[in-house]
Design a protein around this motif. Sequence first.
Motif, PDB file in Angstrom:
ATOM      1  N   LEU A   8       0.835  -1.192   0.000  1.00 60.06           N
ATOM      2  CA  LEU A   8       0.000   0.000   0.000  1.00 60.06           C
ATOM      3  C   LEU A   8       0.871   1.244   0.000  1.00 60.06           C
ATOM      4  O   LEU A   8       1.859   1.323   0.730  1.00 60.06           O
ATOM      5  CB  LEU A   8      -0.923   0.009   1.225  1.00 60.06           C
ATOM      6  CG  LEU A   8      -1.915  -1.152   1.297  1.00 60.06           C
ATOM      7  CD1 LEU A   8      -2.699  -1.063   2.597  1.00 60.06           C
ATOM      8  CD2 LEU A   8      -2.858  -1.125   0.099  1.00 60.06           C
ATOM      9  N   LYS A  10       0.645   5.762  -1.076  1.00 63.02           N
ATOM     10  CA  LYS A  10      -0.198   6.871  -1.494  1.00 63.02           C
ATOM     11  C   LYS A  10      -0.255   6.939  -3.016  1.00 63.02           C
ATOM     12  O   LYS A  10       0.740   6.679  -3.691  1.00 63.02           O
ATOM     13  CB  LYS A  10       0.354   8.189  -0.945  1.00 63.02           C
ATOM     14  CG  LYS A  10       0.285   8.300   0.563  1.00 63.02           C
ATOM     15  CD  LYS A  10       0.808   9.650   1.015  1.00 63.02           C
ATOM     16  CE  LYS A  10       0.704   9.793   2.527  1.00 63.02           C
ATOM     17  NZ  LYS A  10       1.206  11.106   2.994  1.00 63.02           N
ATOM     18  N   PRO A  11      -1.440   7.245  -3.547  1.00 65.51           N
ATOM     19  CA  PRO A  11      -1.541   7.359  -5.019  1.00 65.51           C
ATOM     20  C   PRO A  11      -0.691   8.509  -5.543  1.00 65.51           C
ATOM     21  O   PRO A  11      -0.517   9.539  -4.876  1.00 65.51           O
ATOM     22  CB  PRO A  11      -3.033   7.618  -5.253  1.00 65.51           C
ATOM     23  CG  PRO A  11      -3.540   8.169  -3.971  1.00 65.51           C
ATOM     24  CD  PRO A  11      -2.718   7.525  -2.889  1.00 65.51           C
ATOM     25  N   GLU A  16      -3.804   7.699 -10.752  1.00 69.97           N
ATOM     26  CA  GLU A  16      -3.933   6.913  -9.515  1.00 69.97           C
ATOM     27  C   GLU A  16      -4.902   7.562  -8.549  1.00 69.97           C
ATOM     28  O   GLU A  16      -5.620   6.870  -7.817  1.00 69.97           O
ATOM     29  CB  GLU A  16      -2.567   6.741  -8.863  1.00 69.97           C
ATOM     30  CG  GLU A  16      -1.638   5.842  -9.662  1.00 69.97           C
ATOM     31  CD  GLU A  16      -0.369   5.512  -8.905  1.00 69.97           C
ATOM     32  OE1 GLU A  16      -0.243   5.970  -7.734  1.00 69.97           O
ATOM     33  OE2 GLU A  16       0.494   4.798  -9.446  1.00 69.97           O
ATOM     34  N   HIS A  17      -4.941   8.904  -8.499  1.00 73.59           N
ATOM     35  CA  HIS A  17      -5.917   9.570  -7.638  1.00 73.59           C
ATOM     36  C   HIS A  17      -7.338   9.262  -8.080  1.00 73.59           C
ATOM     37  O   HIS A  17      -8.225   9.024  -7.242  1.00 73.59           O
ATOM     38  CB  HIS A  17      -5.673  11.087  -7.637  1.00 73.59           C
ATOM     39  CG  HIS A  17      -4.577  11.512  -6.700  1.00 73.59           C
ATOM     40  ND1 HIS A  17      -3.252  11.566  -7.090  1.00 73.59           N
ATOM     41  CD2 HIS A  17      -4.616  11.878  -5.392  1.00 73.59           C
ATOM     42  CE1 HIS A  17      -2.510  11.963  -6.076  1.00 73.59           C
ATOM     43  NE2 HIS A  17      -3.318  12.165  -5.014  1.00 73.59           N
ATOM     44  N   ALA A  20      -8.100   5.661  -7.048  1.00 75.26           N
ATOM     45  CA  ALA A  20      -8.341   5.564  -5.611  1.00 75.26           C
ATOM     46  C   ALA A  20      -9.717   6.105  -5.251  1.00 75.26           C
ATOM     47  O   ALA A  20     -10.437   5.543  -4.413  1.00 75.26           O
ATOM     48  CB  ALA A  20      -7.256   6.314  -4.848  1.00 75.26           C
TER      49      ALA A  20
END
Length: 220
Positions: A8, A10-11, A16-17, A20
């Motif tokens: 895991l 952070k995007p 990727e954001h 997510a």
Amino acid sequence: MARRRPLLRKPRGPVEHVAAAAVGVALAVLLLGAAQSLLRSWPFLAVVAVLALAAAARQPALDRARTERLAALRLTLAQVDALDDQAFEYALRDLLIRDGWSARKVGQQGDQAADVTGQHPSHGRIVLQAKHTRVGAKVGVHVMYEVKGTAGPVHGADIAVVVTNGTLTRDAMAWGDRHRIHWIDRPRLETWADRGTPLHDLLALPGRPAKRRIGWRRVA
């Protein structure tokens, strides 16, 4: 050895954001759907809760009815003879309950010479070793040795009894009498099970548990 990257993180970047955010929305929809499903099924859940409460409230009445039924329990020798080994042990448990003991069947492979155990406020803890036979076989003295060796140290018993719907050898009866291992043969079983004589009267058990439990040393 190369370091493993964490599963895991952070995007990064707009793609990727967006991914997510899509996952978050999907999870929210699933949770909302589960909540709505629970709300729709509340009548069913309420019925289940009511039934559970009713069963809990009814249990004391069932216990009283079972106690009253067992208070009138009588078993003829013919009925006893028709039982198998397991049913015989359950019958002995019920006879103890009839006579005021809190009893349970414990017999199974490796039971260390105990098929039924019980507790009585005036007579202490009891252990029964059941020997059911359909062929008139006799219980030998070796059974007495086994019960003597386990009743006190393993089961914490104040009273030990060997019960059979057959007979015992003379050596078994004499040895049991000498070493405080009670025995119930066919005539005594009829008095107990069919005529309804309480076990403590049949065996003339003391009114209070003996200060010393059954000896722990095996006697040859």
